[in-house]
Enzyme design. Structure first.
Site, PDB file in Angstrom:
ATOM      1  CG  HIS A   1      -2.035   0.986   1.161  1.00 36.77           C
ATOM      2  ND1 HIS A   1      -1.865   2.311   1.508  1.00 36.77           N
ATOM      3  CD2 HIS A   1      -3.332   0.855   0.776  1.00 36.77           C
ATOM      4  CE1 HIS A   1      -3.019   2.948   1.343  1.00 36.77           C
ATOM      5  NE2 HIS A   1      -3.919   2.096   0.902  1.00 36.77           N
TER       6      HIS A   1
ATOM      7  CG  ASP B   1      -7.799  -2.928  -2.994  1.00 36.95           C
ATOM      8  OD1 ASP B   1      -8.944  -2.456  -2.960  1.00 36.95           O
ATOM      9  OD2 ASP B   1      -6.776  -2.231  -3.087  1.00 36.95           O
TER      10      ASP B   1
END
Length: 445
Positions: free
Chosen positions: A313, A370
């Site tokens: 991320h 996700d």
């Protein structure tokens, strides 16, 4: 908004000149060098690709600590909100700055129900889109069209008018999202019901039909509430920054949010959970060879490299706190649906192998939101084409909160970044010489 405090100065030396720049500190100890006078004093600007080191504003909405895996909305830890509150409560918190009282919750729910219908003339817009139009394209177009059906807010609108506009958008977005899905599969629209809560109403509009009524399972409704809560805001990400950037031109709320939807559509932002599912499906078709895909992700050559979607991320350098919550929610949904997702074993092995590999640990490539959100939507029955729409549905409260905060910030300005020009130097223009007239041929005798 909590006031920022001054925490000393930093010195910048340019040639024989020294510039003193104030250091400011936020409520959670985040520190920044205020360079507001840099260009005025020195003629210089900063160059920061991707704004990795740039704070574009002050905000009292969301606190994020990527190193420690902390996410809080208005001071409340995301774990507490996901466990104890519905999406509607969290939406109220983000937009109004505090959790609703029982009376405020009832009134807010009543308004959401009252505004859940869209103008009947808007139904005809859906029929104008081509067959199999992507739901995100429909969603962004329909949201911006709301400004033609409902009055725009003046710059100094009363608070009650702003509340009405934000409530209207929060309510209608789920109806537009469900209608966009029905349009994409050629089924008749299902209208919202007054007896269903926010998430249950959305699920019914998505999956009910004249020939097959839909039963809303409590576990699925609960899962959707959690998913939307976890996506409700995430500080100054690409789409939220877009809403603020477009909003800084003082456009209406619907136009700013429509721009945010378009930014979210990108595969590097809101489309990442769809990429995770497609990657897992590729592994399944490839015989479930997880190790092969791990090695491809570690391959530094362009020819062999393929990213491992759902890991790493831009901000989090530890395990994404949202991913931990969604992983548990996903297991509960599968149990409630009494199904066994063939991609579950692949996802589990992929995570176990990655988290035992120094390549990923050293680079702090942990599972992000996700990785399991797409799997959960898939278990609920939501198709891949709708994954980003679901992200947008959850992110609406955050976008609204940031738009409102920016509009009321006395220091907020029209956003206009600078650049470092690297094109050609001044060129001189030389007009072309006039063409000579064509020679006329001799007349025949």
């Amino acid at each position: 908004m909590t006031q920022i405090r001054h925490a000393g100065t930093a010195e910048l030396r340019i040639g024989d000149k020294t510039l003193s720049l104030p250091i400011v500190e936020g409520s959670e100890g985040e520190r920044a060098i205020d360079i507001g006078d840099l260009r005025t004093e020195t003629g210089l600007v900063t160059l920061d690709y991707g704004y990795k080191n740039t704070a574009s504003c002050k905000s009292a909405i969301t606190f994020l600590d990527g190193e420690c895996g902390v996410l809080r909305y208005r001071g409340y830890p995301i774990e507490v909100l996901a466990e104890n509150f519905r999406f509607v409560d969290v939406a109220y918190l983000l937009v109004h700055g505090q959790l609703p009282s029982q009376e405020e919750r009832s009134r807010f729910s009543e308004l959401l129900n009252w505004h859940s219908m869209i103008h009947e003339d808007m139904r005809h817009f859906f029929y104008s889109f081509p067959e199999h139009a992507h739901p995100m394209a429909i969603l962004s177009a329909m949201v911006v069209s709301l400004s033609t059906f409902y009055p725009e807010l003046a710059q100094n609108s009363p608070e009650e008018e702003i509340d009405m506009a934000t409530t209207r958008l929060l309510s209608k977005i789920r109806t537009i999202a469900a209608f966009s899905y029905k349009k994409s599969i050629g089924e008749p629209f299902v209208y919202p019901r007054h007896d269903l809560k926010y998430c249950a109403n959305f699920l019914n509009m998505m999956f009910s039909s004249p020939v097959r009524p839909y039963e809303v399972k409590p576990e699925v409704e609960r899962a959707l509430n959690v998913l939307l809560v976890l996506h409700a805001d995430h500080e100054q990400n690409c789409s939220t920054s877009t809403v603020r950037l477009v909003g800084s031109a003082r456009v209406n709320l619907y136009a700013a949010v429509s721009a945010g939807i378009c930014a979210l559509w990108g595969p590097l932002h809101g489309g990442a959970n769809q990429a995770v599912i497609e990657m897992l499906e590729d592994i399944q078709r490839d015989g479930g060879d997880v190790k092969k895909y791990i090695e491809r992700a570690k391959d530094k050559t362009k020819a062999g490299h393929a990213p491992l979607y759902g890991f790493g991320h831009r901000v989090y350098k530890s395990y994404d706190p949202r991913a931990k919550i969604i992983k548990e929610v996903y297991a509960n949904v599968l149990k409630a649906m009494e199904e066994r997702d063939p991609l579950l074993d692949i996802a589990t092995e992929l995570e176990e192998r990655a988290m035992a590999d120094n390549y990923f640990l050293e680079r702090k490539l942990f599972p992000n939101v996700d990785f399991y959100s797409g799997l959960t939507y898939r278990a609920i029955g939501i198709p891949k084409s709708m994954f980003t729409v679901m992200f947008a549905l959850g992110r609406i409260p955050g976008w609204i909160a940031h738009w409102r905060e920016a509009m009321s910030d006395p220091e907020f300005k029209l956003q206009r970044p600078r650049q470092i020009y690297v094109g050609p130097l001044r060129r001189e223009y030389t007009p072309p010489k006039p063409a000579k007239p064509a020679r006329r041929g001799r007349k025949a005798k």
